[in-house]
Design an enzyme around this catalytic site. Structure first.
Site, mmCIF file in Angstrom:
data_model
loop_
_atom_site.group_PDB
_atom_site.id
_atom_site.type_symbol
_atom_site.label_atom_id
_atom_site.label_comp_id
_atom_site.label_asym_id
_atom_site.label_seq_id
_atom_site.Cartn_x
_atom_site.Cartn_y
_atom_site.Cartn_z
ATOM 1 C CG HIS A 105 -0.411 0.288 2.522
ATOM 2 N ND1 HIS A 105 -0.044 -0.694 3.416
ATOM 3 C CD2 HIS A 105 -0.132 1.453 3.148
ATOM 4 C CE1 HIS A 105 0.406 -0.147 4.518
ATOM 5 N NE2 HIS A 105 0.376 1.157 4.382
ATOM 6 C CG ASP A 135 0.104 -4.012 2.697
ATOM 7 O OD1 ASP A 135 0.330 -3.540 1.572
ATOM 8 O OD2 ASP A 135 -0.056 -3.309 3.714
ATOM 9 C CB SER A 210 3.295 1.743 6.046
ATOM 10 O OG SER A 210 2.083 1.737 6.729
ATOM 11 N N GLY A 266 -5.754 -27.285 0.541
ATOM 12 C CA GLY A 266 -6.961 -27.993 0.116
ATOM 13 C C GLY A 266 -7.818 -28.487 1.259
ATOM 14 C CB VAL A 267 -8.129 -28.432 4.645
ATOM 15 C CG1 VAL A 267 -7.322 -29.678 4.370
ATOM 16 C CG2 VAL A 267 -7.236 -27.300 5.165
#
Length: 448
Positions: A105, A135, A210, A266-267
């Site tokens: 960002h 991010d 940031s 894959g759960v």
């Protein structure tokens, strides 16, 4: 560049005096005044200020009274490009290559990126790759010389109460150092990012921090400062950083591929609650409870079953289902994991090879009109509809099984990441370019 905020998003500084036994040089040569200066003199040259310029699209709805002049088929909104400027922070992680890590960002939409070092030198930077879901962004300083890099520490070994130091560029003041402790680990469910597994700290972080560094008292990078919690951006002592191990996994993929090729376990499931543990007679209080295993997915192929509870990944404790998701989704497709699982009260080990994020993805999260679709890459290019639910929103819009999405608003798409990016910037009305058999057509979607 402002730091991201959530409901009530900043941090309060704390004066710390660490024990001498920590092995850190807290005392000067001439007296015994506690100080972090020796460590900071080593690491602060690796933390940079980032200033950006660019243009962003601003969409405004045309008032109804003016829409009368355009007629029923006229535009409903106007789009304008407006210039913007922003400030943030970054960390040099590879001095030889000039690699700088920051938040996505901070540089999102920027056409010019300028990196300023502590000694005042300035360099232009280019974007190597970004991952908006976590991010993270990776930049490369152009023609950089005599740079200093930060050593990356092991964020998995952090404990609540460990002393930490935040370094960044709050409010554009220039490089600033604050100190505090690790307040909590594995914070998620905050709604800041799609992928969350934050380090929480009370080291003072404010707007402009940031992308800056969260370091240990021996100067190792263990987090990238990302967001704060506070009324009106005020500092109330609650800040969040992306763990260094997650950042490093993502950066390696950005360097190799220019994008994140996310792995999938894959759960589906949820946190292990007291009620679930009691019902299954499990001697565990934390973990990721598996409610469903996706057929032919990575977990299914490794032998995991619904009802299993994942309590560790590669020997590292898993606290919540979001914790599991964050760890898995920052690893690349094809990576091997060792899972520690509770099944029928017994601990078992499984080795799993993560499948690719593009293999089979439910598309509802990308756009409401795609609810009911499952997509996968097509060998001829684009994303093929491998399944569609009867009566779903996607079916009502006219999408059919075996259709191949090849573009969004005239922009070609061949991967889920490309489709995700195109839809996120397309606005409320989306023209979906579809290949159906030997012909092509456009379907107009609304409500993005």
């Amino acid at each position: 560049m402002k730091v991201k905020f959530i409901a009530v998003l900043a941090i309060a500084s704390a004066l710390i005096i660490a024990p001498v036994s920590a092995g850190i040089p807290f005392f000067g040569d001439k007296d015994e005044t506690p100080t972090l200066a020796p460590m900071l003199e080593e690491v602060t040259p690796a933390v940079v200020n980032i200033s950006v310029k660019g243009k962003r699209e601003v969409r405004q709805r045309i008032p109804d009274i003016f829409q009368y002049f355009f007629g029923p088929g006229g535009p409903r909104e106007q789009v304008q490009e407006r210039p913007f400027q922003g400030l943030g922070s970054g960390v040099i992680i590879n001095a030889d290559e000039g690699y700088v890590v920051t938040n996505n960002h901070v540089i999102d939409g920027a056409s010019e990126i300028l990196v300023t070092l502590k000694d005042g030198r300035q360099f232009d930077a280019e974007v190597i790759g970004t991952d908006d879901r976590s991010d993270i962004a990776l930049l490369k300083i152009e023609d950089g010389e005599n740079l200093t890099e930060l050593k990356i520490g092991d964020s998995t070994k952090l404990r609540v109460g460990d002393f930490v130091v935040a370094i960044g560029n709050p409010f554009g003041l220039g490089q600033t150092v604050t100190s505090g402790i690790v307040s909590a680990l594995g914070r998620s469910g905050l709604g800041i990012e799609e992928i969350e597994n934050f380090i929480q700290t009370d080291a003072a972080i404010n707007s402009g921090n940031s992308g800056g560094a969260l370091v240990t008292l021996d100067g190792q990078l263990i987090g990238i400062n990302t967001a704060i919690l506070g009324p009106n951006g005020g500092n109330i002592g609650i800040g969040f950083a992306i763990p260094a191990d997650m950042m490093q996994n993502l950066v390696q993929q950005l360097i190799e591929f220019g994008e994140v090729r996310r792995g999938v376990l894959g759960v589906r499931g949820n946190d292990l609650t007291h009620e679930i543990a009691k019902a299954l007679d499990l001697k565990a209080n934390q973990g990721a409870f598996i409610a469903e295993v996706i057929p032919e997915g990575a977990a299914d192929k490794a032998g995991l079953k619904s009802g299993d509870v994942i309590v560790a990944v590669n020997g590292e404790k898993i606290r919540t289902f979001a914790d599991l998701g964050a760890r898995v989704s920052t690893l690349g497709a094809g990576k091997e994991l060792k899972l520690t699982v509770l099944r029928d009260g017994e601990e078992q080990k499984f080795e799993v090879v993560l499948s690719a994020d593009d293999q089979a993805v439910t598309a509802a999260a990308l756009h409401p009109a795609l609810d009911g679709l499952t997509l996968a890459p097509s060998e001829q290019g684009g994303l093929q509809v491998t399944a569609i639910e009867e009566g779903s929103m996607a079916e009502r819009y006219g999408i059919r099984k075996d259709d191949v999405i090849i573009g969004v608003n005239r922009s070609p798409v061949n991967t889920m990441s490309a489709l995700r990016e195109a839809l996120s910037s397309a606005g409320n009305v989306v023209a979906l370019n579809i290949r159906r058999g030997n012909s092509q057509l456009y379907l107009v979607l609304r409500g993005g």
